[in-house]
Every structure is written in C-alpha cells, then in structure tokens.
Write a protein that holds these residues in place. Sequence first.
Motif, short mmCIF file in Angstrom:
data_model
loop_
_atom_site.label_atom_id
_atom_site.label_comp_id
_atom_site.label_asym_id
_atom_site.label_seq_id
_atom_site.Cartn_x
_atom_site.Cartn_y
_atom_site.Cartn_z
N LYS A 199 0.83 -1.20 0.00
CA LYS A 199 0.00 0.00 0.00
C LYS A 199 0.87 1.25 0.00
N LYS A 200 2.06 1.13 0.59
CA LYS A 200 2.98 2.27 0.62
C LYS A 200 3.72 2.43 -0.70
N GLY A 201 3.65 1.40 -1.56
CA GLY A 201 4.31 1.48 -2.85
C GLY A 201 5.62 0.73 -2.93
N PRO A 242 4.41 -20.80 -4.25
CA PRO A 242 4.43 -19.82 -5.34
C PRO A 242 5.73 -19.03 -5.35
N THR A 243 5.97 -18.34 -6.44
CA THR A 243 7.10 -17.42 -6.49
C THR A 243 6.73 -16.16 -5.72
N LEU A 244 7.74 -15.46 -5.23
CA LEU A 244 7.50 -14.27 -4.42
C LEU A 244 6.82 -13.17 -5.24
N ASP A 245 7.20 -13.05 -6.52
CA ASP A 245 6.55 -12.03 -7.34
C ASP A 245 5.07 -12.34 -7.54
N ALA A 246 4.72 -13.62 -7.65
CA ALA A 246 3.31 -14.00 -7.81
C ALA A 246 2.51 -13.60 -6.58
N ILE A 247 3.08 -13.79 -5.39
CA ILE A 247 2.41 -13.40 -4.15
C ILE A 247 2.19 -11.89 -4.12
N LEU A 248 3.25 -11.16 -4.41
CA LEU A 248 3.17 -9.69 -4.36
C LEU A 248 2.17 -9.15 -5.39
N PHE A 249 2.20 -9.69 -6.59
CA PHE A 249 1.31 -9.21 -7.65
C PHE A 249 -0.16 -9.52 -7.31
N THR A 250 -0.41 -10.70 -6.75
CA THR A 250 -1.78 -11.07 -6.37
C THR A 250 -2.32 -10.14 -5.31
N ILE A 251 -1.52 -9.86 -4.31
CA ILE A 251 -1.97 -8.97 -3.22
C ILE A 251 -2.12 -7.54 -3.72
N ALA A 252 -1.17 -7.09 -4.53
CA ALA A 252 -1.26 -5.72 -5.07
C ALA A 252 -2.52 -5.54 -5.90
N LEU A 255 -5.51 -5.27 -3.70
CA LEU A 255 -5.58 -3.98 -3.00
C LEU A 255 -5.79 -2.81 -3.95
N ASN A 256 -5.78 -3.11 -5.26
CA ASN A 256 -5.89 -2.07 -6.30
C ASN A 256 -4.78 -1.03 -6.19
N VAL A 257 -3.56 -1.54 -5.94
CA VAL A 257 -2.39 -0.67 -5.90
C VAL A 257 -1.41 -1.12 -6.98
N LYS A 258 -0.42 -0.30 -7.24
CA LYS A 258 0.57 -0.60 -8.27
C LYS A 258 1.40 -1.81 -7.89
N ARG A 259 1.61 -2.69 -8.86
CA ARG A 259 2.50 -3.83 -8.64
C ARG A 259 3.95 -3.38 -8.52
N PRO A 260 4.76 -4.08 -7.72
CA PRO A 260 6.21 -3.80 -7.75
C PRO A 260 6.72 -3.98 -9.17
N SER A 261 7.56 -3.07 -9.63
CA SER A 261 7.94 -3.07 -11.04
C SER A 261 9.44 -3.26 -11.30
N ILE A 262 10.25 -3.28 -10.22
CA ILE A 262 11.70 -3.40 -10.40
C ILE A 262 12.16 -4.78 -9.93
N TYR A 263 12.70 -5.56 -10.85
CA TYR A 263 13.20 -6.88 -10.48
C TYR A 263 14.55 -6.73 -9.77
N ALA A 264 14.60 -7.22 -8.54
CA ALA A 264 15.83 -7.15 -7.75
C ALA A 264 16.62 -8.44 -7.96
N ASN A 265 17.60 -8.40 -8.85
CA ASN A 265 18.42 -9.59 -9.10
C ASN A 265 19.39 -9.80 -7.94
N LYS A 266 20.23 -10.82 -8.06
CA LYS A 266 21.13 -11.15 -6.95
C LYS A 266 22.12 -10.03 -6.65
N THR A 267 22.55 -9.32 -7.68
CA THR A 267 23.47 -8.21 -7.47
C THR A 267 22.79 -7.11 -6.67
N LEU A 268 21.55 -6.79 -7.04
CA LEU A 268 20.83 -5.72 -6.36
C LEU A 268 20.51 -6.09 -4.91
#
Length: 331
Positions: A199-201, A242-252, A255-268
């Motif tokens: 909800k905070k983005g 499930p994959t973590l992105d699938a969980i986050l996208f489903t909840i987002a 909640l009718n909020v923006k999905r996380p949009s930046i993939y955090a790879n291992k380096t990040l």
Amino acid sequence: MILVTGATGLVGSHLMISLLKENDKVKALYRSEKNMEKVKNVFAFKMQLPLFDKIIWIEGDITDIPSLNTAFENVTTVYHCAALISFDPKDEEKLRKVNIEGTANIVNCCIDFGVKKLCHVSSIAALGDTKEGETNITEDTDWNPEKNHGDYAITKYGAEMEVWRGFQEGLAVVIVNPGVIFGFGFPEQGSSVIFKSLKKGLPFYTKGRTGIIAVEDVVSCMILLMHKNINGQQFTLVAENPTLDAILFTIADGLNVKRPSIYANKTLTSIAWRLDWLLSKLIGKKRSFTRATAKSSHSVDTYDNSKVKSELDYTFKNMTSYFSTLLEAYK
C-alpha cells in the motif's frame, strides 16, 4: 485442560477458536492485556465472541519458570505457539532466550507436570538444506550447519532440538513446520506487513519461491495431529509454493495498488543487504534485510507437504481464493 502459549498471536488466537468450538477447556498464556484485545477482535471477526469469555487467561512468560508453574496446573495437552520472530542480528540474544530457552522451559514443565502430549509450532526456516542439484525439501532433509542461516532459523532449529530431547525423555510430541502464514488479524505483524508495504508502494520484487499457508489450515492440521495416535513425528505445513513475485502481484491487484515493477536480481539484493547493514550502524535502523534473507529471496527450493496430506487425507485451501477473502477483510 489445554494450555496454549503464544495465545495472543495469529496462530494462537485462531487455534483457541477451534479448540473452544470443540468444548475444550483452554488456558491461554499472555504477557500484555493490550494483546488480548487483538485476540478479541479475531473472535469477533469469526463471529465467535461468546467463546472469548471461556478462555482462562494466565499472565506469564515462557522465559519465566515461576509463572509457568501456575499455567501448567491441571494441564494435559500443550500447544506451544509462542516464539520471537526477528531477522535483525541485534536480536540474536533475545531470539535464543525466547525460542530456545523458552521452549526448553515448556518441555521441562511438560515432563514435570505429566503432560500427555505437546504440539510445537516450528517453521519451514528450521527444515534442512538441499544438496546440489536438489530443490525439494521434506521433513527428512538434513540441516547443514555449514550453510548460512539467519538467527531466527538457527533458534527455531535449536527449539526443535529441545522438543526432541523431551521426546527422548518420554514426552509425546508432534512438530509442525508451517510456511509463511496468512490470516485475519494482527495487521502490524508477520505476513500482514506485506499488505502494508504494498500500500505504501513497494517497488521491488524477486522470483524466489516460498511455502505459504492459511492460518485455518495450520490450526486444523495441528488439532488433527494431536487427536491421532502420532508421536515423535514432524510435518511440513504448506499449501502451495508460489514465487514471491506472484504473491506480491496477487496482493497488489487485490488492494488495487501498483504492482512492484523493479526486479531485484542477486546483485541488487546483495547491495541492498549491505546498505541495510550500513544504515543500522549509522542511524540505528532495525535490520529488515540481511544476507540470509537476500539469499532466500532467490531460492527455488520447494517444500513438500505430501507427508501431512497422506497422514491426514487433508486438502489445503486454494491460496488465490483465500487471498481474495482475506483482502476483502483487510480493505
């Protein structure tokens, strides 16, 4: 008489509803009256408020043995749900005291007071480590002490060792290892923090896997395992992996909020946990992203629930449907 430790938490509160609906007499260990109000809200949400008044509340702490002596009087069955959850290395001493020493106290009291059976709530974090080329984790997967584990995982594993000690001394035990638990209540704790962050983005996501489960399924399995003639057994409790992105996208989306949009790879994520460490040193920020959590965010391991499904002939809730119900309540 049944004793529930961690009664003012997510699992404990939902567990007590199920036990009281079976007309069991329940003692509940609590440390703060403020937390009792949160439990009352769960009972109200489940339309079981009259059952709340049947709880026998005992003020105490699993690290305070004198308070446990009062709690254990006339108790025949114990559900040990109490634990400290923290991923901040600064909390290592507290984690050890609550999770390991506290569990040792519960086991010792069970033996001293002649408790018939103990159910210990552990975590998938305390299960073993896959070998190279493997991705499936079961109850028989060996723990590798040479691998990097967070303090929470280490202390939950240590707590299990105390339970197995009790088993060797004649105490009937069953251990459950739930995945990430979702359920109504406690919006500032546990998995509910994910809702708040989105909800905070929340901008970042990873594609690692984890085991998840509804609190109602955790509670149902615990009670069924305690009712059956099962002793000295351990059960992984996950509904899905499930994959973590699938969980986050489903909840987002719910909640009718923006999905996380930046993939955090291992380096990040490697940079992120070091930055989190630096901020903790400079401004005293509580650690929320450590080396261990960074590693787990990319894990492709899955948790095998076939043992409990076979033993209980149990069907877990569909988590997509469960999220829909939960999100409506959250909103």
